[in-house]
Design a protein around this motif. Structure first.
Motif, mmCIF file in Angstrom:
data_model
loop_
_atom_site.group_PDB
_atom_site.id
_atom_site.type_symbol
_atom_site.label_atom_id
_atom_site.label_comp_id
_atom_site.label_asym_id
_atom_site.label_seq_id
_atom_site.Cartn_x
_atom_site.Cartn_y
_atom_site.Cartn_z
ATOM 1 N N PRO A 28 0.763 -0.867 0.220
ATOM 2 C CA PRO A 28 -0.171 -0.167 -0.254
ATOM 3 C C PRO A 28 1.360 1.305 0.440
ATOM 4 O O PRO A 28 0.663 2.098 -0.986
ATOM 5 C CB PRO A 28 -0.889 -0.193 1.458
ATOM 6 N N THR A 32 -0.129 2.854 -3.171
ATOM 7 C CA THR A 32 -1.400 4.268 -2.701
ATOM 8 C C THR A 32 -0.732 5.822 -3.884
ATOM 9 O O THR A 32 -1.806 6.649 -4.414
ATOM 10 C CB THR A 32 -1.601 5.382 -1.628
ATOM 11 N N TYR A 35 -1.665 5.467 -7.091
ATOM 12 C CA TYR A 35 -3.062 5.698 -7.678
ATOM 13 C C TYR A 35 -3.718 6.959 -7.796
ATOM 14 O O TYR A 35 -4.856 7.114 -7.927
ATOM 15 C CB TYR A 35 -4.106 5.089 -7.091
ATOM 16 N N THR A 112 -12.749 6.238 2.730
ATOM 17 C CA THR A 112 -11.688 5.786 3.063
ATOM 18 C C THR A 112 -11.465 4.561 3.609
ATOM 19 O O THR A 112 -10.031 4.118 3.237
ATOM 20 C CB THR A 112 -10.841 7.332 3.350
ATOM 21 N N ALA A 116 -9.599 1.828 1.653
ATOM 22 C CA ALA A 116 -8.444 0.929 2.034
ATOM 23 C C ALA A 116 -8.774 -0.643 2.084
ATOM 24 O O ALA A 116 -7.829 -0.726 1.092
ATOM 25 C CB ALA A 116 -8.079 1.398 3.683
ATOM 26 N N TYR A 139 -2.382 7.200 5.368
ATOM 27 C CA TYR A 139 -2.506 7.316 4.551
ATOM 28 C C TYR A 139 -2.807 7.969 3.278
ATOM 29 O O TYR A 139 -1.962 8.761 2.692
ATOM 30 C CB TYR A 139 -1.764 5.753 4.612
ATOM 31 N N ILE A 140 -3.981 6.940 3.163
ATOM 32 C CA ILE A 140 -4.525 7.115 1.612
ATOM 33 C C ILE A 140 -4.888 9.107 1.744
ATOM 34 O O ILE A 140 -4.962 9.540 0.801
ATOM 35 C CB ILE A 140 -5.911 6.677 1.652
#
Length: 238
Positions: A28, A32, A35, A112, A116, A139-140
């Motif tokens: 991730p 991320t 993305y 969110t 995830a 984090y996202i």
């Protein structure tokens, strides 16, 4: 000698476990930022691909999706989406208190956190999964803007029982229309299917779904400005 051999075996296992943990963390962390520019595929979609089951997903840019649907999703799923940093700490605190008191979980997943889970985790409910969702969601939210998080969510959410992923497939299956053409009725009915798209059919809504859709519409009309962070230039055309 035997004790030394046993000790080496334990350390070898621990090294492999540490390596596996590092790889799981790196996935991730590295994906991320990618993305921001690359349209992702979710874990449930990958599972269907690998097992030979059909996947119906047509990516749509967030500008090509009805503002009424965006606002309906936020006011129904995560009313604080535009204000929190990926996790609704108040709702999460209540969830922890309920768990410690032995009460049934009510759910505290933000949009969110759902992103995830769908991108990096598994669907079965567990305390471990929920604990992993929290740092991933922070984090996202740190890496991706709110508008991109919503765009990803609307394109990976499961919206039908036969492998329909994303709002384009969901709107086409339910109403035979494109997601930019959703009116209040179709937008809110699509949202009512999200908790259980295996059973809830927005194209053939039950009285309960119609009632919930009406509640969502009234909520969006009154509080729609709370979803403005996903609109073009911070504005929604409702």
């Amino acid at each position: 000698m035997a004790r030394r051999r046993k000790s080496k075996g334990i350390w070898r296992i621990l090294r492999w476990l540490g390596l596996a943990a590092a790889v799981l963390v790196a996935i991730p962390v590295l994906l991320t930022p990618v993305y921001l520019f690359v349209d992702p595929v979710s874990v449930p979609m990958l599972e269907r691909y690998l097992t030979g089951r059909p996947v119906d997903r047509e990516w749509r840019d967030i500008g090509d999706i009805s503002d009424r649907l965006k606002a309906s999703v936020i006011l129904s799923e995560d009313g604080q989406f535009c204000r929190h940093w990926g996790v609704d700490l108040g709702a999460l605190r209540d969830e922890v208190d309920n768990f410690m008191a032995g009460k049934d979980a009510r759910g505290a997943s933000t949009i969110t956190m759902q992103v995830a889970r769908n991108l990096f985790l598994w669907n079965e409910q567990s305390v471990v999964r929920k604990a992993l969702e929290v740092p991933l969601a922070f984090y996202i939210d740190l890496v991706l803007p709110k508008r991109r998080i919503m765009e990803i969510y609307l394109n990976i959410a499961e919206w039908g029982p036969e492998g329909q992923f994303g709002v384009a497939a969901g709107a086409r299956r339910a109403f035979g229309i494109a997601p930019q053409n959703l009116d209040w009725r179709t937008a809110t009915l699509l949202v009512t299917a999200l908790p259980n798209p295996m059973l809830r059919q927005p194209g053939r809504p039950s009285p309960g779904m119609l009632r919930i859709a009406g509640i969502i519409e009234a909520r969006v009309i009154e509080y729609g400005d709370r979803a403005s962070c996903v609109g073009e230039n911070g504005r929604l055309a409702l």
